[in-house]
Design an enzyme around this catalytic site. Structure first.
Site, PDB file in Angstrom:
ATOM      1  CB  CYS A  10      63.792  80.792 138.493  1.00 31.48           C
ATOM      2  SG  CYS A  10      64.399  81.766 137.090  1.00 31.48           S
ATOM      3  CG  HIS A  14      67.891  78.107 138.934  1.00 27.06           C
ATOM      4  ND1 HIS A  14      66.911  77.248 138.503  1.00 27.06           N
ATOM      5  CD2 HIS A  14      67.785  79.207 138.163  1.00 27.06           C
ATOM      6  CE1 HIS A  14      66.250  77.803 137.498  1.00 27.06           C
ATOM      7  NE2 HIS A  14      66.754  78.998 137.280  1.00 27.06           N
ATOM      8  CG  ASP A  62      75.300  56.553 118.505  1.00 25.43           C
ATOM      9  OD1 ASP A  62      74.792  55.495 118.091  1.00 25.43           O
ATOM     10  OD2 ASP A  62      75.006  57.076 119.600  1.00 25.43           O
ATOM     11  CE1 TYR A  98      57.629  67.205 129.334  1.00 27.42           C
ATOM     12  CE2 TYR A  98      56.972  68.930 127.807  1.00 27.42           C
ATOM     13  CZ  TYR A  98      56.756  68.207 128.962  1.00 27.42           C
ATOM     14  OH  TYR A  98      55.660  68.485 129.756  1.00 27.42           O
ATOM     15  CB  THR A 112      77.980  37.655 127.073  1.00 29.85           C
ATOM     16  OG1 THR A 112      78.138  36.551 126.157  1.00 29.85           O
ATOM     17  CG2 THR A 112      77.824  37.132 128.492  1.00 29.85           C
ATOM     18  N   GLY A 145      77.226  58.724 133.308  1.00 33.52           N
ATOM     19  CA  GLY A 145      77.488  59.833 134.216  1.00 33.52           C
ATOM     20  C   GLY A 145      77.594  59.401 135.663  1.00 33.52           C
ATOM     21  NE  ARG A 147      66.531  86.491 127.071  1.00 35.99           N
ATOM     22  CZ  ARG A 147      66.489  85.174 126.842  1.00 35.99           C
ATOM     23  NH1 ARG A 147      65.395  84.490 127.110  1.00 35.99           N
ATOM     24  NH2 ARG A 147      67.536  84.546 126.358  1.00 35.99           N
ATOM     25  CD  GLU A 205      67.222  74.596 141.059  1.00 37.63           C
ATOM     26  OE1 GLU A 205      66.793  74.812 139.897  1.00 37.63           O
ATOM     27  OE2 GLU A 205      67.061  75.393 142.004  1.00 37.63           O
ATOM     28  CD  GLN A 250      80.570  37.485 122.999  1.00 38.50           C
ATOM     29  OE1 GLN A 250      81.053  37.032 121.973  1.00 38.50           O
ATOM     30  NE2 GLN A 250      79.788  36.757 123.785  1.00 38.50           N
ATOM     31  CB  SER A 285      69.336  55.911 129.137  1.00 37.16           C
ATOM     32  OG  SER A 285      68.947  57.015 128.355  1.00 37.16           O
TER      33      SER A 285
END
Length: 544
Positions: free
Chosen positions: A384, A511, A150, A56, A191, A20, A466, A513, A195, A16
């Site tokens: 919707c 939608h 990860d 969520y 830092t 992006g 749907r 948006e 590193q 986070s």
């Protein structure tokens, strides 16, 4: 350009950090210099797509024109670049393994033992280069989800290592986004986490070309020099990314730090064109200096996590800017709209938006919010499920069909004003089986929605649902004052409903948006905010 260039954005220390936004900001700067740029996201989770994930868990599920259910970062890419993304812009581990297993079952590997290297990594590399090979882009930015180290990300990191070697010098670079935390007790920035993160990346055979350092405090020249020395990057390639008041400031901050300049230098591309950010700066000027403020109630059932409604919130920012209005969003949990709390929470709002969602939880509150907006002449936008709730509310309270409902909530309702599509009734697997992607909609002349879309007769909007408006009740509803003003001619499905006797009441099955961007704020949101401002200026009287 003869060869597409590739930029890989990785993250370290913590999740986070905003890979992006950094990817979208760099893409915006490169686009503003005239380079055809796109961004893709590689997600390390095993879901085939986020379509079945609870909001969520993962925030909103973003939908592209071609019907791909994707990561919400693709929304940032489109909002910043005003360039449409597609299925190719989002790849998950689930989709990679699904594809490789299907190839193995078809016998495409000629009896070989299928392994992570080379079969999984080859599939990843193929997906990464797909957009570059179309000839539509000069630069492809690939954001690697997760954090370096990860276990889920290892196949992606290995694929990047291989591609860096295969593509050769100046054709692909790595930007590593990391955290430089401030320890208040010591009163200094540290830092060491950066590193260690860079060291972890190097253990996988990848050397970062550029470091982007998230920080709450300005990095001194000494700290930048230390990071450059210990992380084996050029001093000019240590970029500060300080917390900003809005994500839309980030391209400007990155330009000031020279991220685009050093990127072009690393890729051996000309940087003699000054980025044209005239429209972007105009948007920021209007956004930061509004002349008025309106309060809009967002009625939903995932309001605890605002990322669940990310595209709606950003569409409000775009619409607010062009209206010179600050849009204050009041999050209202639909389950809490009961008894005396109902009027207390909804009184004083300049507009009410009932948000999308799935399932029966919180439905009664949404219906009550629709009723409150309708009876008190408050500008209303239902998206919707919100549109479906408006139909149910009208059927119950105006047509007096007291048990009217959607078959999603009550399979045995005597009046299914919202019903499942015939072709959906026997589906067992939920993923990717809804009405998805762009569908045309023909608008009724002289309707509110027709005027909002600036007299366009046929529009194209994105869907993710749907259940549909039941046309068996169309005649009854229209006779009582709720009119269908948008129809998909191919299927006969209702896309838009409105109440002409109300100052501004719209429900849309799609939608809107998803298609709102900085360059092109969505007309429905622009019209909704304009109506909210007018409602505020005229004053309102609540009906007891």
């Amino acid at each position: 350009m003869s060869q597409t260039k590739y930029i890989f954005v990785t993250g370290g220390v913590t999740s986070s950090l905003g890979k992006g936004i950094i990817a979208a900001s760099l893409a915006k700067l490169l686009q503003a210099r005239g380079y055809r740029t796109t961004i893709q996201k590689l997600d390390p989770y095993i879901n085939v797509d986020p379509g079945t994930l609870n909001p969520y868990e993962h925030g909103e599920c973003y939908v592209t024109d071609d019907g791909a259910e994707t990561d919400l970062d693709l929304g940032h890419y489109e909002r910043f670049l005003n360039v449409r993304t597609s299925q190719a812009n989002n790849v998950t581990t689930g989709r990679i393994y699904q594809s490789v297993i299907e190839k193995e079952r078809r016998g495409e590997f000629l009896g070989k033992t299928v392994q992570v290297v080379p079969h999984i990594t080859n599939e990843i590399k193929e997906r990464i280069q797909h957009l570059g090979k179309t000839g539509d882009y000069d630069i492809v930015i690939t954001e690697i989800g997760g954090t370096v180290g990860d276990i889920e990300s290892l196949p992606y990191i290995e694929s990047v290592r291989q591609l860096l070697w295969e593509l050769g010098d100046n054709n692909a670079i790595v930007i590593h986004l990391t955290l430089v935390p401030y320890l208040s007790a010591a009163g200094e920035l540290k830092t060491k986490p950066t590193q260690h993160s860079v060291k972890t990346l190097m253990e996988s055979g990848i050397k970062a070309d550029i470091l982007v350092c998230r920080t709450e405090h300005d990095l001194s020249d000494d700290i930048k020099a230390k990071l450059a020395l210990f992380c084996n990057v050029k001093r000019e390639a240590v970029i500060q990314s300080i917390d900003a008041s809005t994500i839309y400031d980030v391209p400007i901050l990155m330009q000031e730090e020279g991220l685009d300049t050093v990127t072009l230098k690393k890729l051996n591309l000309p940087d003699d064109v000054v980025p044209d950010l005239t429209h972007w700066n105009q948007f920021l000027e209007w956004h930061k200096n509004p002349k008025n403020e309106v309060t809009v109630g967002l009625i939903g059932k995932y309001v605890e996590l605002q990322d669940s409604y990310k595209s709606i919130l950003e569409a409000f920012i775009h619409a607010g800017s062009v209206n010179h209005v600050k849009v204050k969003v009041k999050f209202i949990h639909s389950e809490h709209l009961k008894g005396k709390a109902l009027e207390k929470k909804l009184t004083g709002l300049d507009g009410i938006l009932v948000a999308p969602g799935f399932g029966e939880r919180g439905i009664d509150g949404k219906i009550k919010a629709v009723q409150f907006a309708r009876e008190n002449k408050i500008p209303f936008l239902g998206i919707c499920l919100g549109m479906q709730m408006a139909v149910i509310e009208y059927a119950r309270n105006i047509l007096k069909l007291e048990e009217a409902n959607s078959t999603e909530m009550d399979e045995n309702t005597p009046d299914p004003v919202i019903n499942i599509m015939e072709e959906q009734k026997n589906i067992e697997n939920k993923g990717g089986t809804m009405r998805l992607g762009s569908w045309d909609c023909e608008l009724t002349k002289d309707s509110l929605v027709h005027s909002i879309y600036n007299e366009e007769k046929v529009i194209s909007e994105r869907h993710r649902h749907r259940y549909e408006f039941n046309n068996k009740y169309k005649e009854q509803l229209e006779a009582a004052g709720m009119v269908a003003t948008g129809i998909n001619k191919e299927t006969g499905l209702v896309e838009v409903i409105e109440i002409p006797s109300h100052p501004w009441f719209l429900g849309v099955q799609y939608h809107p948006e998803y298609k709102s961007t900085v360059a092109n704020p969505h007309p429905l949101f622009v019209g909704f905010i304009k109506a909210a401002l007018k409602h505020q200026e005229e004053g309102s009287t609540i009906i007891e």
